[in-house]
Enzyme design. Sequence first.
Site, PDB file in Angstrom:
ATOM      1  N   LYS A 111     -24.605 -14.042  30.939  1.00 18.55           N
ATOM      2  CA  LYS A 111     -24.225 -13.558  32.265  1.00 18.55           C
ATOM      3  C   LYS A 111     -22.855 -12.868  32.203  1.00 18.55           C
ATOM      4  O   LYS A 111     -22.123 -12.996  31.213  1.00 18.55           O
ATOM      5  CB  LYS A 111     -24.202 -14.740  33.237  1.00 18.55           C
ATOM      6  CG  LYS A 111     -25.575 -15.413  33.466  1.00 18.55           C
ATOM      7  CD  LYS A 111     -25.423 -16.633  34.385  1.00 18.55           C
ATOM      8  CE  LYS A 111     -26.746 -17.287  34.739  1.00 18.55           C
ATOM      9  NZ  LYS A 111     -26.559 -18.472  35.629  1.00 18.55           N
ATOM     10  N   PHE A 148     -26.353 -20.591  48.300  1.00 22.78           N
ATOM     11  CA  PHE A 148     -25.541 -19.832  47.348  1.00 22.78           C
ATOM     12  C   PHE A 148     -26.232 -18.556  46.861  1.00 22.78           C
ATOM     13  O   PHE A 148     -25.746 -17.904  45.937  1.00 22.78           O
ATOM     14  CB  PHE A 148     -25.160 -20.723  46.150  1.00 22.78           C
ATOM     15  CG  PHE A 148     -26.341 -21.364  45.440  1.00 22.78           C
ATOM     16  CD1 PHE A 148     -27.066 -20.669  44.481  1.00 22.78           C
ATOM     17  CD2 PHE A 148     -26.734 -22.662  45.749  1.00 22.78           C
ATOM     18  CE1 PHE A 148     -28.152 -21.244  43.831  1.00 22.78           C
ATOM     19  CE2 PHE A 148     -27.840 -23.253  45.109  1.00 22.78           C
ATOM     20  CZ  PHE A 148     -28.535 -22.529  44.149  1.00 22.78           C
ATOM     21  N   ARG A 190     -32.584 -24.651  26.011  1.00 19.65           N
ATOM     22  CA  ARG A 190     -31.977 -25.283  27.200  1.00 19.65           C
ATOM     23  C   ARG A 190     -31.061 -26.441  26.814  1.00 19.65           C
ATOM     24  O   ARG A 190     -30.064 -26.696  27.472  1.00 19.65           O
ATOM     25  CB  ARG A 190     -33.058 -25.722  28.192  1.00 19.65           C
ATOM     26  CG  ARG A 190     -33.549 -24.525  29.013  1.00 19.65           C
ATOM     27  CD  ARG A 190     -34.345 -24.924  30.242  1.00 19.65           C
ATOM     28  NE  ARG A 190     -33.546 -25.451  31.330  1.00 19.65           N
ATOM     29  CZ  ARG A 190     -33.072 -24.733  32.348  1.00 19.65           C
ATOM     30  NH1 ARG A 190     -33.271 -23.430  32.411  1.00 19.65           N
ATOM     31  NH2 ARG A 190     -32.388 -25.304  33.318  1.00 19.65           N
ATOM     32  N   THR A 242     -27.388 -27.308  34.354  1.00 18.59           N
ATOM     33  CA  THR A 242     -27.047 -26.216  35.280  1.00 18.59           C
ATOM     34  C   THR A 242     -25.612 -26.324  35.796  1.00 18.59           C
ATOM     35  O   THR A 242     -24.869 -25.347  35.808  1.00 18.59           O
ATOM     36  CB  THR A 242     -28.037 -26.243  36.467  1.00 18.59           C
ATOM     37  OG1 THR A 242     -29.376 -26.213  35.959  1.00 18.59           O
ATOM     38  CG2 THR A 242     -27.819 -25.077  37.405  1.00 18.59           C
ATOM     39  N   ARG A 267     -22.703 -24.370  28.466  1.00 19.12           N
ATOM     40  CA  ARG A 267     -22.233 -24.474  29.854  1.00 19.12           C
ATOM     41  C   ARG A 267     -21.121 -25.515  29.986  1.00 19.12           C
ATOM     42  O   ARG A 267     -20.172 -25.338  30.760  1.00 19.12           O
ATOM     43  CB  ARG A 267     -23.413 -24.804  30.774  1.00 19.12           C
ATOM     44  CG  ARG A 267     -24.373 -23.621  30.937  1.00 19.12           C
ATOM     45  CD  ARG A 267     -25.686 -24.032  31.552  1.00 19.12           C
ATOM     46  NE  ARG A 267     -26.457 -22.911  32.057  1.00 19.12           N
ATOM     47  CZ  ARG A 267     -27.640 -23.032  32.655  1.00 19.12           C
ATOM     48  NH1 ARG A 267     -28.189 -24.218  32.806  1.00 19.12           N
ATOM     49  NH2 ARG A 267     -28.285 -21.962  33.095  1.00 19.12           N
ATOM     50  N   HIS A 301     -28.178 -17.788  31.221  1.00 16.83           N
ATOM     51  CA  HIS A 301     -29.447 -18.136  31.862  1.00 16.83           C
ATOM     52  C   HIS A 301     -30.478 -18.394  30.767  1.00 16.83           C
ATOM     53  O   HIS A 301     -30.493 -17.687  29.760  1.00 16.83           O
ATOM     54  CB  HIS A 301     -29.961 -16.979  32.747  1.00 16.83           C
ATOM     55  CG  HIS A 301     -31.397 -17.160  33.136  1.00 16.83           C
ATOM     56  ND1 HIS A 301     -31.773 -17.950  34.189  1.00 16.83           N
ATOM     57  CD2 HIS A 301     -32.551 -16.709  32.562  1.00 16.83           C
ATOM     58  CE1 HIS A 301     -33.105 -17.962  34.260  1.00 16.83           C
ATOM     59  NE2 HIS A 301     -33.593 -17.215  33.282  1.00 16.83           N
TER      60      HIS A 301
HETATM   61  P1  IDP Z   1     -30.839 -22.944  35.667  1.00 14.62           P
HETATM   62  O1  IDP Z   1     -30.025 -21.666  35.493  1.00 14.62           O
HETATM   63  O2  IDP Z   1     -30.249 -24.112  34.931  1.00 14.62           O
HETATM   64  O3  IDP Z   1     -32.309 -22.752  35.367  1.00 14.62           O
HETATM   65  P2  IDP Z   1     -31.476 -22.755  38.510  1.00 14.62           P
HETATM   66  O4  IDP Z   1     -31.775 -23.902  39.422  1.00 14.62           O
HETATM   67  O5  IDP Z   1     -32.598 -21.874  38.108  1.00 14.62           O
HETATM   68  O6  IDP Z   1     -30.720 -23.355  37.224  1.00 14.62           O
HETATM   69  O7  IDP Z   1     -30.346 -21.900  39.239  1.00 14.62           O
HETATM   70  C1  IDP Z   1     -30.049 -20.581  38.838  1.00 14.62           C
HETATM   71  C2  IDP Z   1     -28.534 -20.406  38.863  1.00 14.62           C
HETATM   72  O8  IDP Z   1     -28.032 -20.594  40.180  1.00 14.62           O
HETATM   73  C3  IDP Z   1     -27.764 -21.419  38.017  1.00 14.62           C
HETATM   74  O9  IDP Z   1     -27.722 -21.103  36.639  1.00 14.62           O
HETATM   75  C4  IDP Z   1     -26.396 -21.383  38.667  1.00 14.62           C
HETATM   76  O10 IDP Z   1     -25.649 -20.211  38.275  1.00 14.62           O
HETATM   77  C5  IDP Z   1     -26.764 -21.245  40.143  1.00 14.62           C
HETATM   78  N1  IDP Z   1     -26.924 -22.560  40.807  1.00 14.62           N
HETATM   79  C6  IDP Z   1     -28.012 -23.375  40.744  1.00 14.62           C
HETATM   80  N2  IDP Z   1     -27.861 -24.477  41.512  1.00 14.62           N
HETATM   81  C7  IDP Z   1     -26.647 -24.361  42.085  1.00 14.62           C
HETATM   82  C8  IDP Z   1     -25.930 -25.189  43.012  1.00 14.62           C
HETATM   83  O11 IDP Z   1     -26.379 -26.266  43.444  1.00 14.62           O
HETATM   84  N3  IDP Z   1     -24.695 -24.763  43.377  1.00 14.62           N
HETATM   85  C9  IDP Z   1     -24.164 -23.590  42.923  1.00 14.62           C
HETATM   86  N4  IDP Z   1     -24.801 -22.766  42.066  1.00 14.62           N
HETATM   87  C10 IDP Z   1     -26.037 -23.138  41.646  1.00 14.62           C
HETATM   88 MG    MG Z   2     -33.695 -21.605  36.368  1.00 13.17          MG
END
Ligand code: IDP
Ligand code: MG
Length: 170
Positions: free
Chosen positions: A11, A59, A94, A100, A111, A128
Amino acid sequence: MKIEQVLVLIKPDGIKKSLVGNILTKFSESKLIIVGSKMIKVDEKLAKAHYNHLKDKPFFNELINYIQGKVYGEPWNRILAFVYHGECAISKIREIAGATNPEDADPISIRGSYGRITTKGLYENVVHCSSDSIEAAREIKLWFNPEEVIEKLYPVKTVFIRNLKNTIWA
Ligand code: IDP
Ligand code: MG
C-alpha cells in the site's frame, strides 16, 4: 497439497516509508514464487471495486483515500501489486503480513513491525493480502489481466475487440 494464489498489495504507506525491499524479504520467507507484479496508480473506481465488501464501514471513505495514496500525494500515490503462487499461499502470506490491526499484529510480522493507526482511526497496515481463495480469484482478476500473470491460474477466453484505442511503444 493445496496450491493457491494470493493477491498482495504494498500500500502507499509501504511505498512512502521505503519498505518495498523489507516487505519482499519478509514474504520471501514463505518460499512462494511471484507470478505477476506491477506498479499502479489506483483510481477511485478500482479502489471502490477492491473494497466493495467494506462499503458500509465508517472508515470506508478514509480507506478509499488511503489505498489511492491521496494523503501522501506525488510521488507516493501508487501501490505495488503481486501475485504469489504455491502451496497454502494464502495462509503463509497472511501469517507473514500479520493481523489487520497493527496493534494486535505479531511484532515480527509486517503489519506489527511497520503499521500504525492514524489519528482518524484507520489501520495503515502497509500491505493487503487476499483472505481466502474466492477473494483471491476476484482480486487477481480485478488487478491483473491474464497476460500479466505468467501462470495460467484461471480459465481465459480470447475475444476480438475492434477500434480499441491503445498505447504502444513508439
Ligand atoms: P485485511 O486487510 O486484514 O484483509 P479487511 O477487514 O479486509 O482486513 O479490511 C481492509 C482494510 O481496511 C484493512 O487492511 C485496514 O487498512 C482497514 N481496516 C479494516 N478494519 C478496520 C477497522 O476496524 N478500523 C480501521 N481500519 C480498518
Ligand atoms: Mg481483507
